[in-house]
Write a protein that holds these residues in place. Structure first.
Motif, PDB file in Angstrom:
ATOM      1  N   TRP A 108      11.687   8.442   9.507  1.00  0.00           N
ATOM      2  CA  TRP A 108      11.569   7.816   8.189  1.00  0.00           C
ATOM      3  C   TRP A 108      10.802   6.498   8.268  1.00  0.00           C
ATOM      4  N   ASP A 138       7.694   5.966   5.990  1.00  0.00           N
ATOM      5  CA  ASP A 138       7.935   5.611   4.584  1.00  0.00           C
ATOM      6  C   ASP A 138       7.989   4.090   4.420  1.00  0.00           C
ATOM      7  N   HIS A 165       6.085  12.928  10.324  1.00  0.00           N
ATOM      8  CA  HIS A 165       5.919  12.311   9.007  1.00  0.00           C
ATOM      9  C   HIS A 165       4.937  11.134   9.037  1.00  0.00           C
ATOM     10  N   TRP A 222       2.076  10.080   6.272  1.00  0.00           N
ATOM     11  CA  TRP A 222       2.202   9.272   5.050  1.00  0.00           C
ATOM     12  C   TRP A 222       1.458   7.940   5.167  1.00  0.00           C
ATOM     13  N   VAL A 266      -2.110   8.658   4.589  1.00  0.00           N
ATOM     14  CA  VAL A 266      -2.329   8.921   3.156  1.00  0.00           C
ATOM     15  C   VAL A 266      -2.504   7.587   2.428  1.00  0.00           C
ATOM     16  N   SER A 267      -1.602   6.651   2.670  1.00  0.00           N
ATOM     17  CA  SER A 267      -1.680   5.361   1.983  1.00  0.00           C
ATOM     18  C   SER A 267      -2.887   4.539   2.437  1.00  0.00           C
ATOM     19  N   THR A 298       4.561  17.654  10.134  1.00  0.00           N
ATOM     20  CA  THR A 298       5.725  18.422   9.710  1.00  0.00           C
ATOM     21  C   THR A 298       5.328  19.150   8.428  1.00  0.00           C
ATOM     22  N   GLY A 356       6.892  19.517   5.912  1.00  0.00           N
ATOM     23  CA  GLY A 356       7.447  18.802   4.767  1.00  0.00           C
ATOM     24  C   GLY A 356       6.435  17.973   4.001  1.00  0.00           C
ATOM     25  N   ILE A 357       5.431  17.418   4.685  1.00  0.00           N
ATOM     26  CA  ILE A 357       4.483  16.534   3.997  1.00  0.00           C
ATOM     27  C   ILE A 357       3.099  17.174   3.848  1.00  0.00           C
ATOM     28  N   HIS A 397       1.797  19.044   1.542  1.00  0.00           N
ATOM     29  CA  HIS A 397       1.135  18.857   0.250  1.00  0.00           C
ATOM     30  C   HIS A 397       0.610  17.444   0.065  1.00  0.00           C
ATOM     31  N   ASP A 398       1.309  16.461   0.619  1.00  0.00           N
ATOM     32  CA  ASP A 398       0.840  15.074   0.498  1.00  0.00           C
ATOM     33  C   ASP A 398      -0.489  14.894   1.240  1.00  0.00           C
ATOM     34  N   ASN A 449      -3.263  16.858  -0.694  1.00  0.00           N
ATOM     35  CA  ASN A 449      -3.648  16.087  -1.892  1.00  0.00           C
ATOM     36  C   ASN A 449      -4.467  14.848  -1.550  1.00  0.00           C
ATOM     37  N   ALA A 450      -4.341  14.389  -0.308  1.00  0.00           N
ATOM     38  CA  ALA A 450      -5.121  13.224   0.120  1.00  0.00           C
ATOM     39  C   ALA A 450      -6.507  13.637   0.615  1.00  0.00           C
TER      40      ALA A 450
END
Lengths: 173, 173, 173, 173, 173, 173
Positions: free
Chosen positions: F78, F81, F108, F111, F114-115, F127, F129-130, F132-133, F136-137
């Motif tokens: 985490w 995040d 993860h 992320w 992405v940012s 993973t 889990g991410i 789609h993120d 989309n990036a």
């Protein structure tokens, strides 16, 4: 070809292992191409490290054909206090020492070798906490990140893992 | 008059002591009338047992006038692995053994006596886990709830606490 | 002969008992020679103290032949909030009070005696936190390490355990 | 205009509050437009619920001008065992009861009202665990999700929170 | 008549949900008279919040007749990272969005809507941590306590729960 | 000479990092001879992994001279995040990507990329889990143990660490 391709390495596990002292050498062996297996009292059971990392065993001690392995690795933490009580563990360690195959130990792992009675006239390092137990078992104790005495590789604590990993790869290949 | 009135008993502490192995003997000494003190690396600090019981130290090791004490008690758990690394602890244990004053140890506490080098030709018990460390230090190891060898009282594990308490009161009075 | 040889003492248990308030009296009874049993809602189940100490029950409440016991001990912590909800517990406590056999209670244990409705015109101590609950149940409340009112022995908190142990042995023998 | 606009509601806090019994009513008051404040022994300190939810106090008990508040809410869990020991808490509760302003209590919160001695001839509900403590304090005890006796609103446990929230909004507006 | 009487609201759950972000809206729906259900991967299983609050599921995802519900609520915490991996969850969210029924999301819940691919040209808020994931999914991101874009209600974090609860009641009735 | 001698590698840290995903690559870089540093929001502070392993930062983000580094490694768990919210982190990642220096990411960790807006037209794994993120990036997402797209090395989860370690050494040397 990878350095340890074709080699088999066994890591033994019990609850309260020092997390990074089990994880790092195990993955490192795989990175070098070895077939790395984790054996505990019970197969397919999740054991939890001293800090909380969960690791699953692949096999039970009694299922291991120790003759097929090129090296055995003993993690530190409080797990060695438990591991030293299994006859199956002591026999595997004795076999590997007698056969001059690689035995890796780090931190408190030395307790297992004390109970297997294989430290007489060997040079080792460990956490300073168990220094007297190793000397009383007949060993010469040195304070170094990693010590290689023939097939016996020993190390002190997590920050020494890079040196330990290097020495293990060197010894097993 | 209570059995231990006028006696002074020191318990030494570090984190991860086996909770009941510290609590029971300490309160038992007080019940028998002794002046019971807890000393750790730092005074007035809360140490936490292996299972989570918090116990505060009364004094720091270096503040203890060991000459004034009639007995020293070493708890089990993982605390002995820490306690054996303090010179002040080893010197207090050696002093008590040399003076033939009561030394109580239970479970893994024997590691402290191994590092203090006071087990040669003594008879002791302990958790079976550290049996080899005690034998290698020169001791004769027996598997009994409590063993009294002169001033040295040893015991195996929590269910033996009633026998250990009785032996301690007997030896100190 | 030991002081409590031939005596039978029951300790009742539920999760979140104050660890030392259950452990100390239980082992103390055994040290004095009593046959000490632990009963909980379920037999052979590990209950966990408020701080984390695990203790296994020997029997279930419904299996206990309360007539055979010389004393019943109720620990403190949050366990009494659970224990007071069992009819079997309330009946055992009432029986012991009616028979004038020893009832020991410490800290928050008084809640169980409130629900058993046995405190009317009795003198007790407890943690100050439940003082009003005991007074409202008809008791006279005193602030002392241990209070003996006939067969009813009460105490305040862990540091009073030495005085509590002494009073229990005195009352039961 | 929102139902509780212009109203001030105080929630009192200590460690080990039942998490949802504090969170739900507090946010519910804000949703209805009230100015909702949390007061504990110390201001701006994080208190931790029985299950682990952290909640920060806005003010210390001694800083609260209780006259300015329209309602006071007492959460359940083990926090009431602590809250009932503060004179400042008991005085605030007594003031609100005397002034017939809304007092909300849920689960084990009743202990605080017992110690404030304000339950005589009042009808209440609570966790069944403290039923006898409330009856002994002079209350009539009913087993209902929520009970409204004039300014006194009481409830049993977390699943009753929807009914409790509704009753609080109704009583305070 | 209560505001949401006759309405059905579904909350979806997985381990590590943000405790108050699941509890508050769920109880709030019930307070307003809705029939509120919790569905997780498995029925009648206790899931544990990020801080430790246990909440039991009423039904499994595959048992839910989503057509019968008027609203679906997605909690924050780390649960959304798990929830977004279930096809059944994504389908329920898509259905509700297509049918223009109320969808509530708070904090990290937006990840589930990203994976359901329903954020294109919608206006939302969330924890700032996932702002870029929502913008990349086609959303316009605003930094407000609560944002209502037709049937889609979004909120940022626990202190915004009062505003979120109000907006949900408003949207569903 | 060791493979990465003379190379400098930065690992970034925040609480709740996936323990082995930070430990393994960090020690592996050291084993290969690199000068490996850990930077977090604050220097010399212990951060705790998702499972509980403590790791201390060597430097604060703002103290890092990113120009001096040959590679930057982002752990999973985490922590990403949290890490994605620091401008200093995003700038370091952008710099390394612009300079075509090695960027390692696992689980993860994506992320953070992405940012930092650096995934457009790049091929990555992570993973699921991410997934789609990342898509989309602007990324192409593949499901492989490790993926090397020029200077960008990505991996999925702990069991892929051996392959990830090998790819990192290969890319950095």
């Amino acid at each position: 070809m990878m350095e340890l391709e074709g080699k088999k390495v066994l890591t033994i596990i019990e609850d309260d292992f020092e997390d990074s002292e089990l994880i790092y050498p195990h993955y490192r062996m795989q990175e070098a191409g070895a077939d790395a297996l984790i054996a505990g009292p019970v197969a397919d059971k999740v054991y939890t490290g001293k800090n909380g990392v969960p690791v699953k065993s692949d096999a039970a001690f009694h299922e291991v054909e120790i003759k097929e392995f090129d090296a055995i690795l003993v993690p530190g933490g409080w797990a060695p206090d438990k591991l030293r009580r299994y006859d199956a563990v002591l026999e595997m360690v004795k076999f590997m020492m007698n056969e001059q195959r690689v035995v890796g130990q780090i931190c408190h792992a030395g307790w297992v070798l004390v109970s297997a009675d294989v430290l007489n006239e060997r040079t080792v390092t460990s956490t300073p906490g168990i220094k007297h137990d190793m000397i009383n078992a007949g060993a010469t104790w040195v304070d170094e990140p990693v010590t290689t005495d023939g097939n016996l590789i020993s190390s002190r604590r997590p920050p020494d893992l890079p040196a330990y990993g290097r020495a293990l790869v060197e010894a097993i290949r």
